[in-house]
Design an enzyme around this catalytic site. Structure first.
Site, PDB file in Angstrom:
ATOM      1  N   GLY A   1      74.877  31.673  31.503  1.00  0.00           N
ATOM      2  CA  GLY A   1      75.647  32.434  30.521  1.00  0.00           C
ATOM      3  C   GLY A   1      75.514  33.932  30.729  1.00  0.00           C
TER       4      GLY A   1
ATOM      5  N   GLY B   1      77.547  36.115  32.240  1.00  0.00           N
ATOM      6  CA  GLY B   1      78.750  36.885  32.518  1.00  0.00           C
ATOM      7  C   GLY B   1      79.085  37.934  31.485  1.00  0.00           C
TER       8      GLY B   1
ATOM      9  CB  VAL C   1      74.343  24.700  31.371  1.00  0.00           C
ATOM     10  CG1 VAL C   1      74.308  26.067  32.028  1.00  0.00           C
ATOM     11  CG2 VAL C   1      74.804  24.793  29.924  1.00  0.00           C
TER      12      VAL C   1
ATOM     13  CB  SER D   1      69.003  31.941  17.557  1.00  0.00           C
ATOM     14  OG  SER D   1      69.468  32.415  16.312  1.00  0.00           O
TER      15      SER D   1
ATOM     16  CE1 TYR E   1      73.422  29.395  18.972  1.00  0.00           C
ATOM     17  CE2 TYR E   1      72.410  30.487  17.082  1.00  0.00           C
ATOM     18  CZ  TYR E   1      72.710  30.451  18.439  1.00  0.00           C
ATOM     19  OH  TYR E   1      72.291  31.473  19.253  1.00  0.00           O
TER      20      TYR E   1
ATOM     21  CE  LYS F   1      70.306  29.264  20.842  1.00  0.00           C
ATOM     22  NZ  LYS F   1      70.267  29.443  22.313  1.00  0.00           N
TER      23      LYS F   1
END
Length: 249
Positions: free
Chosen positions: A14, A16, A65, A147, A161, A165
């Site tokens: 990730g 980019g 991924v 996070s 999310y 995590k």
């Protein structure tokens, strides 16, 4: 020079844009050759070109991924380019195109999978491909970008999310115990609000942070450089908070 990564090779997923790009740039500035991963070829190529233009060494590697075979192929291309195995893995990819954000009661089961797949299974895929080389070489660094949502509840509709995590932080803690005898460390870096995530509410969000600003790609890159360095050889199994003081431990 402290935190010298000359002769080391790294894969940043990730990478980019945003924090991932900051990580790739920081590792390259310390001497590492960096495989810049992204789903979007143009982004990976742009960051790689930025690094090489600054005198560093980088190669774009485009893969998803969540696809183990694609990860194997991408790592193989990086190894061929660099002429050696990968020493450093930074799994930064973590936000799917369909973020799945919203109150949990409004999300159908088909929306549950993406955050878990990119965070937890993505980490598992990447680690599974690089771990043997690291352990056999007797040196390696695994850094998971996490996070504050992993440990702090929120009503902002990011339960999926947060769950993903939390899961990947647990995975990293267990890896740290398995890999430590081989000279391989594994840590998580839990980020607070970043400058790319606040949209038009930057000032509003910044006021809630003790340092009165959001995090930057450079902040994240600097922390990862430490965790990836020889100087961090006794730091493993930890989750470090990088959030401007918004959450303390």
């Amino acid at each position: 020079m402290m935190f010298d990564l000359s002769g080391r090779t790294a894969l940043v997923t990730g990478a980019g844009q945003n924090a991932g790009a900051g990580i790739a740039r920081a590792l390259a500035a310390q001497g590492a050759a960096v495989a810049v991963n992204d789903l979007v070829p143009e982004r990976a190529e742009a960051v790689s070109k930025e690094i090489t233009s600054a005198g560093g060494r980088a190669v774009p590697v485009v893969f998803d991924v969540t696809d183990l075979e694609a990860v194997r192929d991408g790592v193989g291309r990086a190894r061929a380019e660099f002429g050696r195995h990968l020493d450093i893995l930074v799994h930064n990819a973590g936000i799917p195109a369909d973020f799945g954000q919203g109150p949990f009661r409004t999300l159908t089961p088909d929306r549950w999978r993406a955050p878990v797949e990119i965070n937890l299974f993505g980490a598992m895929n990447c680690v599974s491909v690089v771990a043997d080389d690291m352990c056999e070489a007797g040196w390696g660094r695994i850094v998971q970008i996490s996070s504050g949502a992993a440990r702090t509840g929120s009503a902002a509709g990011i339960s999926l999310y947060g769950a993903a995590k939390s899961g990947v932080e647990g995975f990293i803690r267990h890896l740290s115990q398995e890999f430590a005898p081989f000279g391989v460390t594994a840590n998580s870096l839990a980020l607070g609000l970043q400058s790319n995530a606040a949209g038009d509410s930057t000032e509003e969000f910044a006021r809630r942070i003790p340092t009165r600003r959001l995090g930057t790609p450079e902040d994240v890159g600097a922390a990862v450089v430490y965790l990836a360095s020889p100087e961090a050889s006794w730091m493993t199994g930890q989750t470090l908070n990088l959030n401007g003081g918004s959450v303390t431990s």
